[in-house]
Design a protein around this motif. Structure first.
Motif, PDB file in Angstrom:
ATOM      1  N   ARG A  37      21.028  35.110  47.775  1.00  0.00           N
ATOM      2  CA  ARG A  37      21.088  36.518  48.177  1.00  0.00           C
ATOM      3  C   ARG A  37      22.461  36.900  48.731  1.00  0.00           C
ATOM      4  NH1 ARG A  37      16.722  40.090  50.641  1.00  0.00           N
ATOM      5  NH2 ARG A  37      15.403  38.260  50.363  1.00  0.00           N
ATOM      6  N   ASP A  38      23.005  36.071  49.600  1.00  0.00           N
ATOM      7  CA  ASP A  38      24.319  36.390  50.192  1.00  0.00           C
ATOM      8  C   ASP A  38      25.418  36.376  49.128  1.00  0.00           C
ATOM      9  OD1 ASP A  38      23.197  36.705  52.669  1.00  0.00           O
ATOM     10  OD2 ASP A  38      23.753  34.696  53.400  1.00  0.00           O
ATOM     11  N   MET A  39      25.304  35.453  48.175  1.00  0.00           N
ATOM     12  CA  MET A  39      26.301  35.395  47.111  1.00  0.00           C
ATOM     13  C   MET A  39      26.192  36.623  46.199  1.00  0.00           C
ATOM     14  SD  MET A  39      28.890  33.623  46.369  1.00  0.00           S
ATOM     15  CE  MET A  39      28.687  31.960  47.042  1.00  0.00           C
ATOM     16  N   ALA A  40      24.981  37.126  46.019  1.00  0.00           N
ATOM     17  CA  ALA A  40      24.798  38.343  45.225  1.00  0.00           C
ATOM     18  C   ALA A  40      25.458  39.536  45.920  1.00  0.00           C
ATOM     19  CB  ALA A  40      23.317  38.618  45.001  1.00  0.00           C
ATOM     20  N   ARG A  41      25.287  39.619  47.222  1.00  0.00           N
ATOM     21  CA  ARG A  41      25.922  40.702  47.981  1.00  0.00           C
ATOM     22  C   ARG A  41      27.444  40.626  47.863  1.00  0.00           C
ATOM     23  NH1 ARG A  41      22.177  39.530  52.695  1.00  0.00           N
ATOM     24  NH2 ARG A  41      20.445  40.990  52.515  1.00  0.00           N
ATOM     25  N   LEU A  42      27.974  39.411  47.995  1.00  0.00           N
ATOM     26  CA  LEU A  42      29.413  39.208  47.870  1.00  0.00           C
ATOM     27  C   LEU A  42      29.885  39.590  46.467  1.00  0.00           C
ATOM     28  CD1 LEU A  42      32.164  38.022  48.810  1.00  0.00           C
ATOM     29  CD2 LEU A  42      31.347  35.801  47.984  1.00  0.00           C
ATOM     30  N   SER A  43      29.162  39.158  45.458  1.00  0.00           N
ATOM     31  CA  SER A  43      29.549  39.429  44.076  1.00  0.00           C
ATOM     32  C   SER A  43      29.536  40.928  43.778  1.00  0.00           C
ATOM     33  CB  SER A  43      28.623  38.691  43.111  1.00  0.00           C
ATOM     34  OG  SER A  43      28.731  37.289  43.301  1.00  0.00           O
ATOM     35  N   TYR A  44      28.552  41.617  44.314  1.00  0.00           N
ATOM     36  CA  TYR A  44      28.479  43.067  44.141  1.00  0.00           C
ATOM     37  C   TYR A  44      29.728  43.722  44.723  1.00  0.00           C
ATOM     38  CZ  TYR A  44      26.364  47.745  44.060  1.00  0.00           C
ATOM     39  OH  TYR A  44      26.087  49.072  43.798  1.00  0.00           O
ATOM     40  N   LYS A  45      30.092  43.288  45.902  1.00  0.00           N
ATOM     41  CA  LYS A  45      31.260  43.868  46.565  1.00  0.00           C
ATOM     42  C   LYS A  45      32.543  43.581  45.783  1.00  0.00           C
ATOM     43  CE  LYS A  45      33.263  44.432  51.168  1.00  0.00           C
ATOM     44  NZ  LYS A  45      33.124  44.094  52.601  1.00  0.00           N
ATOM     45  N   LEU A  46      32.654  42.367  45.243  1.00  0.00           N
ATOM     46  CA  LEU A  46      33.840  41.998  44.477  1.00  0.00           C
ATOM     47  C   LEU A  46      33.949  42.823  43.194  1.00  0.00           C
ATOM     48  CD1 LEU A  46      33.690  38.099  44.763  1.00  0.00           C
ATOM     49  CD2 LEU A  46      35.353  39.597  45.895  1.00  0.00           C
ATOM     50  N   ALA A  47      32.815  43.110  42.582  1.00  0.00           N
ATOM     51  CA  ALA A  47      32.809  43.829  41.303  1.00  0.00           C
ATOM     52  C   ALA A  47      32.982  45.332  41.472  1.00  0.00           C
ATOM     53  CB  ALA A  47      31.505  43.547  40.556  1.00  0.00           C
ATOM     54  N   GLN A  48      32.619  45.836  42.627  1.00  0.00           N
ATOM     55  CA  GLN A  48      32.631  47.291  42.824  1.00  0.00           C
ATOM     56  C   GLN A  48      34.053  47.810  43.023  1.00  0.00           C
ATOM     57  OE1 GLN A  48      30.620  48.737  46.377  1.00  0.00           O
ATOM     58  NE2 GLN A  48      29.834  50.483  45.216  1.00  0.00           N
ATOM     59  N   LEU A  49      34.412  48.829  42.261  1.00  0.00           N
ATOM     60  CA  LEU A  49      35.726  49.443  42.387  1.00  0.00           C
ATOM     61  C   LEU A  49      35.767  50.370  43.590  1.00  0.00           C
ATOM     62  CD1 LEU A  49      36.310  50.361  38.627  1.00  0.00           C
ATOM     63  CD2 LEU A  49      37.552  48.632  39.934  1.00  0.00           C
TER      64      LEU A  49
END
Length: 260
Positions: free
Chosen positions: A223-235
């Motif tokens: 779950r935490d990695m998904a949150r991080l990945s979302y943030k990294l991908a979001q412009l």
């Protein structure tokens, strides 16, 4: 209506450079990039144009996740040495540069959204499908090398999710090109299946008891990695720009708004 042509500088230039037989031939690169830019102006008839370049600072994404874009090949030395001359040439033919501190993507996304918000139209010239998350009727994306607009319906069909779910998909499955991790053991197909069922990340994570034990465990642990990945991908779409559109007008100054 203002129409802003926003060129992803290195996305365009590095692909043109890769096709030049002699890596030291900056004259050929300058000529080919100039021809490409002239063609873009002829096709799109913008009122304004800018080419946006990556900067040398470490991006906030790299600071947040050191493995972000890990393993990317550095810019070839001849290209790095010749880039300032190319940028000066483009300036001489009225294509002004905007220099990002780090990644150009966030500056391009901000430019596009702010243009759209003042009732203008933005055309992003890039092959980077990350810009597809900019879901606005006055923002489009042009692939110069295939000479076509990005077809969102085709991309949705290829990924198996709706445009509104693109970021959620990357949060779950990651993005190997940018080394965005996603959740270990969740690939693009299973991520798409989950999103077709539960629609959003929030709904998915609140429904873990309804999943099989093995998959639920993967998701809970990731779950935490998904949150991080979302943030990294979001412009980022709200960077301070402090530029005036008149400086990028194709045919000289006019009464145009400032983009803060």
């Amino acid at each position: 209506m203002n129409k802003f042509l926003i060129i992803d500088g290195l996305n365009l230039v590095r692909r043109i450079y890769a096709a030049i037989p002699d890596e030291n031939d900056m004259d050929s690169l300058t000529e080919r990039v100039s021809v490409a830019c002239t063609k873009l102006l002829r096709i799109h008839h913008p009122t304004h144009v800018a080419i946006v370049w990556d900067g040398d600072e470490m991006s906030w994404r790299k600071q947040l996740y050191p493995d972000y874009k890990k393993g990317r090949k550095p810019m070839p030395e001849p290209l790095a040495a010749g880039l300032p001359g190319l940028q000066e040439h483009l300036k001489s033919v009225q294509i002004q540069s905007i220099y990002a501190a780090a990644e150009a993507d966030d500056v391009i996304a901000t430019l596009a959204m702010k243009t759209a918000k003042v009732q203008g139209e933005a055309v992003i010239v890039s092959t980077d499908k990350g810009f597809s998350q900019l879901n606005h009727p006055r923002i489009s994306q042009w692939d110069h090398f295939n000479q076509q607009y990005l077809n969102i319906a085709e991309l949705e069909q290829k990924l198996g999710v709706d445009r509104s779910q693109f970021l959620d998909l990357m949060a779950l499955a990651g993005d190997s090109g940018n080394k965005i991790p996603g959740i270990a053991g969740i690939g693009p197909k299973s991520a798409a299946e989950l999103l077709r069922t539960f629609r959003t990340l929030a709904a998915l994570f609140s429904s873990l008891p309804n999943l099989g034990a093995k998959q639920a465990k993967k998701l809970a642990e990731g779950r935490d990695m998904a949150r991080l990945s979302y943030k990294l991908a979001q412009l980022q779409i709200d960077l301070p720009l402090n530029i005036n559109l008149k400086d990028f007008r194709v045919n000289g100054p006019a009464n145009t708004p400032q983009l803060d």
